[in-house]
Scaffold this active site. Structure first.
Site, PDB file in Angstrom:
ATOM      1  N   ALA A 159       4.909  21.023   5.512  1.00 17.98           N
ATOM      2  CA  ALA A 159       4.458  20.413   4.255  1.00 17.98           C
ATOM      3  C   ALA A 159       5.016  21.243   3.103  1.00 17.98           C
ATOM      4  CB  ALA A 159       2.931  20.365   4.203  1.00 17.98           C
ATOM      5  N   CYS A 186       0.800   6.044   0.256  1.00 17.73           N
ATOM      6  CA  CYS A 186      -0.559   6.418  -0.125  1.00 17.73           C
ATOM      7  C   CYS A 186      -1.600   5.784   0.795  1.00 17.73           C
ATOM      8  CB  CYS A 186      -0.827   6.014  -1.577  1.00 17.73           C
ATOM      9  SG  CYS A 186      -2.499   6.387  -2.146  1.00 17.73           S
ATOM     10  N   GLU A 220       3.194  30.695   3.985  1.00 16.94           N
ATOM     11  CA  GLU A 220       3.613  30.273   2.649  1.00 16.94           C
ATOM     12  C   GLU A 220       4.617  31.296   2.131  1.00 16.94           C
ATOM     13  OE1 GLU A 220       4.592  29.161  -0.877  1.00 16.94           O
ATOM     14  OE2 GLU A 220       3.366  27.812   0.365  1.00 16.94           O
ATOM     15  N   HIS A 246     -30.228  17.525 -15.657  1.00 13.32           N
ATOM     16  CA  HIS A 246     -30.531  18.748 -14.901  1.00 13.32           C
ATOM     17  C   HIS A 246     -31.490  18.409 -13.756  1.00 13.32           C
ATOM     18  CE1 HIS A 246     -31.555  22.945 -14.082  1.00 13.32           C
ATOM     19  NE2 HIS A 246     -32.836  22.560 -14.042  1.00 13.32           N
ATOM     20  N   ASP A 289       6.663   8.267  -7.604  1.00 13.01           N
ATOM     21  CA  ASP A 289       7.294   9.445  -7.013  1.00 13.01           C
ATOM     22  C   ASP A 289       8.806   9.466  -7.184  1.00 13.01           C
ATOM     23  OD1 ASP A 289       4.759  10.010  -6.166  1.00 13.01           O
ATOM     24  OD2 ASP A 289       5.258  10.210  -4.034  1.00 13.01           O
ATOM     25  N   GLY A 308       0.802  -1.217   0.000  1.00 16.68           N
ATOM     26  CA  GLY A 308       0.000   0.000   0.000  1.00 16.68           C
ATOM     27  C   GLY A 308       0.830   1.260   0.000  1.00 16.68           C
TER      28      GLY A 308
END
Length: 475
Positions: free
Chosen positions: A273, A48, A208, A448, A316, A45
């Site tokens: 992050a 992720c 940031e 719709h 990655d 896994g």
């Protein structure tokens, strides 16, 4: 399988069991290859499943439920104040992760894939040495590297210690609900995790370094989210760097660098992050012909093959957009190439989703990319304030936009900000991949009232005849 201080031989060795790894292993086994998959984790896994996509989306659903309960009074529905039990929330997340991990184990075993817990180190272009495993070596005909990435820490600080300086991994373990949380980074990870903790009761101070949130995403898509976050977070500081983070006995001391100088503030915890780096440094690549760039990302061709003819790399560890679905597709391409098939990774419209409230999703060419590359485009925007379904959902701040070729109306990109953007972007992906025209979207009958019809409405602007927007009116 041979045990002890012995070696085994396989057709295809996959190093890493995240989406790219298991995607490659499953496809390789389906094509008849003898496959082994090595990973230090107990279950497949990767990041992720265990530390990223699935845990964060589980918590974001919790955050959405909490927000819905808080605004339901506008619709005549009244709830008492929700009680949040972090331990039970964590147990719910772990239950989901464990169930999905067990499912991956079952899928692997049903395909005859050998799952090996350990760490691989290349000895040559055809073999690896294993640490922490029941066997010592694996010889392979071909190998796929899918070792992923890991969070980058700020200079002078690291993850660990008392745990008050967190990466997304630690944050998703819900160690507690801090009263004051510093979030460093205005990309998708910082915004998603900040949203989670804000919903759980933390005061969020986000910083940031850039002059905007979600750099690289079209500003008009980010604008509705930024307005919402200004209400949800206690403070958002742009043009702000972090000169230092230091753990104290009862929190984190942050030195924030602004144009006016340094401001020192105290927080209960800090979440960093600011990006991710490839897990490639300790693989023994120097014993192969595999080449990396100056940041450690592995270089590959359109079949995901490295400079070493027997070794592929996916996900990655190769860089790019670092998305799970990208890794899965790359893994499948690499496995098919390893099996001798004529394939290539040639995706034109990679969908990206930010699971905040509102969500942002986009694919294909962005407006900013078109401008930077001097591509002549027409931008079609349909504001959700004209959408009946958005009104029923109290979600009228959204927008749907289509980027088309100015000459022939071909759809080059799609962007959406609003509820369920994660599901709505699929039609945009298909339109870009198939080379559809705006006219094709406009003439495709959308139900719709739905949010999906907003894409058709945006396309009708190209024809000059939108239904719920006056012709010629600028969005």
């Amino acid at each position: 399988m041979v045990m002890g201080d012995m070696e085994m031989k396989v057709d295809l060795l996959v190093i890493g069991s995240g989406p790219g790894g298991y995607g490659a292993a499953f496809r390789g086994a389906d094509l008849g290859l003898d496959v082994a998959m090595v990973d230090p984790r107990r279950h497949p896994g990767g990041v992720c499943l265990h530390e990223g996509c699935i845990p964060s989306k589980t918590y974001l659903h919790v955050a959405e439920l909490l927000e819905e309960s808080r605004v339901a009074h506008k619709m005549g529905i009244h709830f008492s104040r929700p009680e949040i039990n972090p331990g039970e929330v964590l147990s719910w997340k772990n239950h989901i992760v464990d169930d999905m991990a067990d499912g991956l184990v079952s899928l692997a075993e049903s395909r005859g894939i050998q799952l090996i817990r350990g760490t691989a180190h290349f000895e040559s272009s055809t073999g690896v040495r294993l640490q922490g495993a029941e066997i010592s070596r694996i010889r392979f005909n071909q190998c796929i590297i899918a070792t992923g990435s890991q969070a980058v820490s700020l200079p002078g600080s690291s993850f660990g210690g008392t745990g008050r300086i967190m990466s997304s991994r630690e944050a998703l373990e819900l160690p507690d609900i801090p009263a004051d949380l510093l979030v460093v980074g205005g990309g998708y990870a910082g915004l998603e995790l900040g949203t989670i903790y804000a919903a759980l009761g933390s005061r969020i101070h986000l910083v940031e370094q850039d002059n905007r949130l979600m750099s690289g995403v079209d500003k008009d898509l980010v604008a509705p989210l930024q307005r919402r976050l200004k209400q949800l977070f206690s403070k958002i500081d742009l043009h702000t760097g972090v000169a230092g983070l230091q753990e104290s006995e009862n929190g984190v001391i942050a030195r924030l660098e602004k144009q006016g100088g340094i401001e020192t503030l105290h927080f209960d915890r800090a979440l960093v992050a600011v990006g991710r780096r490839p897990v490639s440094a300790d693989l023994g690549l120097e014993n192969t012909k595999v080449a990396t760039d100056d940041r450690g990302f592995i270089r590959t061709d359109d079949q995901m093959r490295t400079m070493d003819n027997t070794i592929f790399a996916v996900g990655d560890v190769c860089g790019g957009m670092m998305l799970a679905h990208t890794a899965i597709r790359q893994g499948r391409v690499a496995a098919e190439a390893a099996a001798g098939k004529s394939v290539a990774y040639d995706v034109r419209a990679v969908p990206a989703v930010v699971y905040t409230d509102p969500q942002i999703a986009w694919c294909g060419l962005t407006e900013e990319e078109a401008g930077a590359c001097d591509i002549a485009v027409s931008i079609l925007r349909f504001p959700w304030k004209y959408s009946g379904r958005a009104a029923t959902l109290d979600s009228t701040a959204g927008i749907t936009k289509i980027i088309t070729d100015r000459q022939d109306g071909r759809v080059l990109g799609v962007g959406i900000c609003g509820r369920n953007a994660e599901g709505l972007i699929g039609e945009g992906v298909l339109a870009v991949e198939m080379g559809a025209l705006a006219e094709d979207l406009a003439l495709s009958l959308h139900p719709h009232p739905t949010l999906s019809e907003n894409l058709g409405e945006a396309a009708e602007i190209f024809l000059g005849s939108p239904t719920h927007l006056l012709p010629g009116k600028k969005a």
